[in-house]
Design a protein around this motif. Structure first.
Motif, PDB file in Angstrom:
ATOM      1  N   THR A   1       2.277   4.894   0.351  1.00 36.81           N
ATOM      2  CA  THR A   1       1.672   6.305   0.481  1.00 36.81           C
ATOM      3  C   THR A   1       2.920   7.401   0.327  1.00 36.81           C
ATOM      4  O   THR A   1       2.602   8.468   0.782  1.00 36.81           O
ATOM      5  CB  THR A   1       1.418   6.168   2.031  1.00 36.81           C
ATOM      6  OG1 THR A   1       2.563   5.844   2.819  1.00 36.81           O
ATOM      7  CG2 THR A   1       0.076   5.215   2.256  1.00 36.81           C
TER       8      THR A   1
ATOM      9  N   ARG B   1      -5.164   3.467   0.822  1.00 39.93           N
ATOM     10  CA  ARG B   1      -3.756   4.370   0.795  1.00 39.93           C
ATOM     11  C   ARG B   1      -4.196   5.342   1.873  1.00 39.93           C
ATOM     12  O   ARG B   1      -3.327   5.691   2.688  1.00 39.93           O
ATOM     13  CB  ARG B   1      -3.942   4.949  -0.719  1.00 39.93           C
ATOM     14  CG  ARG B   1      -2.479   4.549  -1.248  1.00 39.93           C
ATOM     15  CD  ARG B   1      -2.301   5.267  -2.659  1.00 39.93           C
ATOM     16  NE  ARG B   1      -3.357   6.068  -2.937  1.00 39.93           N
ATOM     17  CZ  ARG B   1      -3.115   7.457  -3.543  1.00 39.93           C
ATOM     18  NH1 ARG B   1      -1.837   7.715  -3.509  1.00 39.93           N
ATOM     19  NH2 ARG B   1      -4.173   8.089  -4.105  1.00 39.93           N
TER      20      ARG B   1
ATOM     21  N   ILE C   1       0.902  -1.208   0.053  1.00 34.16           N
ATOM     22  CA  ILE C   1       0.111   0.118  -0.093  1.00 34.16           C
ATOM     23  C   ILE C   1       1.036   1.109  -0.148  1.00 34.16           C
ATOM     24  O   ILE C   1       1.311   1.768   1.235  1.00 34.16           O
ATOM     25  CB  ILE C   1      -0.918   0.133   1.272  1.00 34.16           C
ATOM     26  CG1 ILE C   1      -1.740  -1.214   1.479  1.00 34.16           C
ATOM     27  CG2 ILE C   1      -2.023   0.975   1.267  1.00 34.16           C
ATOM     28  CD1 ILE C   1      -2.324  -1.756   2.727  1.00 34.16           C
TER      29      ILE C   1
END
Lengths: 117, 333
Positions: A84, B98, A82
């Motif tokens: 970021t 996210r 994920i």
């Protein structure tokens, strides 16, 4: 009679409305009975109802050993990375509002730890 | 060192022990995206957001976070988005993972030492939904992955079980805890520190907001803001149309939840035979409405709750109780 709608040539014979009603009633009864049986099983065989898995592990938790094989495939959904780093923070402000409670939890921790020994 | 983390549908709350007491960090679990149409509008938007909490995405869009996201959405008569839905990472929002990752990393911060223990809460399986998108296992793995990236050793705990550890100390960890969050109501029946029955229902604060929004033709965010800042007592008349609708739907929510509790627990094969009447503790943002706990107690009796009740009480700190319970569990580990 109007409700006896049978074709003369026998192809795709239509059921009489009486037969349809009978099958419906039987179907509902069978479904009800199956549901009751399931409930009764769970009532009298508690092991048929999954016990909740508490946070603190129990001593006798089932482990795999060659003499007691309990084999299950891990079919849990895969978690992809994920990212970021594409989200650029533009403010120096820390996220969140902080507050402090004059609350000493040491006693609570000790009591619970004692209970879980 | 150890930390507790309440990963909620509406709020993320971090709890950590300090010399002064327990420190809590609260952050609103919401985001709002503004996509500029031209380079000039990009500059104007950035200038207008100078005192807000936001991030810039690689495609040039601005993503407001937290309370600022909700306020901007209300300003535009729109609804903020949320990375969580009914207690788990939202399968409906494509940016959910996210944004959730970003928020959790910022709120939890980097671990003070590699492998620092952190316990986060997860909901139980609902008794009133058959949605295949509800995947607690996946949600658990997502949060563990995120927290591992910032150096934590993360473990999950059921939300209502954490609440029991926070609020039932003086009842020998025996009783019933109900966490009334935004997305769900989680329930745990505990006997001497052992959870015996755990489940959830899917109607809670968000359901009230949604129903009121439809009834009054207002966006959910506007209803939520009115509900949180307006003054009303459940069951008592008010002239404000939105708050009157909120009060009405709260009554229905409490009636529904107490009935669901009665049905779920009546004849449950794992329900212990308690010798004494039980304490019932209620926490969560949804329970903060005036009159909630009183009406809940009344409806429990009316709707055939199968256990003897000693008292129905509010958690000492309803918004932080779950995070506190997670912290206690982390310190006991």
């Amino acid at each position: 009679m109007a409700e006896q709608n049978l074709t003369k040539d026998g192809r795709g014979t239509l059921m009489s409305s009486n037969n349809v009603a009978l099958y419906l009633v039987v179907g509902v009864l069978v479904g009800y009975l199956l549901g009751r049986i399931d409930t009764l099983i769970k009532r009298f065989r508690p092991e048929a109802v999954a016990r909740p898995k508490g946070f603190f592990p129990k001593q006798h938790e089932r482990l795999f050993t060659p003499t007691n094989p309990h084999v299950e495939i891990n079919d849990k959904k895969y978690v992809a990375p994920i990212p970021t780093d594409t989200l650029v923070k533009t403010t120096a402000t820390e996220l969140g509002e902080t507050s402090v409670s004059a609350d000493n939890i040491n006693q609570s921790v000790s009591k619970l730890a004692q209970l879980k020994k | 060192m150890a930390k507790g983390l309440d990963v909620g549908t509406s709020f993320v709350v971090l709890a950590q022990d300090t010399a002064e007491g327990v420190a809590y960090k609260d952050f609103r679990d919401a985001f709002y995206v503004i996509k500029p149409s031209t380079p000039v509008s990009t500059k104007m938007i950035e200038k207008a957001l100078h005192d807000k909490v936001f991030v810039k995405d690689e495609d040039g869009s601005f993503i407001l976070l937290g309370q600022d996201a909700i306020e901007k959405a209300v300003e535009r008569n729109d609804s903020a988005k949320r990375p969580m839905y009914r207690g788990v990472v939202s399968p409906k929002e494509k940016d959910a993972k996210r944004i959730l990752a970003y928020i959790l990393k910022e709120v939890a911060g980097t671990a003070s030492e590699p492998g620092e223990k952190i316990v986060f809460c997860v909901p139980a399986q609902p008794v009133d939904q058959e949605d295949e998108d509800f995947d607690v296992g996946y949600h658990e793995d997502v949060v563990k992955t995120i927290l591992a990236e910032v150096g934590y050793e993360a473990r999950s705990i059921n939300e209502a079980e954490a609440l029991c550890y926070s609020e039932l100390e003086n009842d020998d960890y025996t009783g019933v805890a109900l966490s009334c969050g935004a997305g769900m109501v989680n329930c745990c029946v505990m006997l001497n520190g052992e959870p015996t029955v755990m489940f959830s229902t899917t109607k809670s604060g968000d359901w009230v907001d949604r129903m009121v929004a439809v009834a009054t033709a207002e966006p959910d965010s506007v209803v939520q803001a009115e509900k949180e800042h307006g003054s009303f007592t459940i069951g008592q008349p008010t002239e404000n149309t939105i708050l009157a609708a909120v009060s009405a739907y709260y009554e229905r929510l409490i009636d529904y939840t107490t009935k669901r509790l009665a049905v779920a627990l009546s004849g449950h094969p794992l329900l212990p035979k308690f010798k004494n009447p039980l304490a019932i503790v209620i926490a969560g943002g949804t329970s903060k409405a005036n009159g909630f706990v009183e009406l809940f107690g009344k409806k429990l009796a009316e709707n055939g709750f199968p256990l003897q009740v000693k008292e129905v009480r509010h958690a000492t700190d309803p918004l932080h109780a779950v995070a506190r319970g997670c912290l206690i569990a982390a310190k006991v580990l």
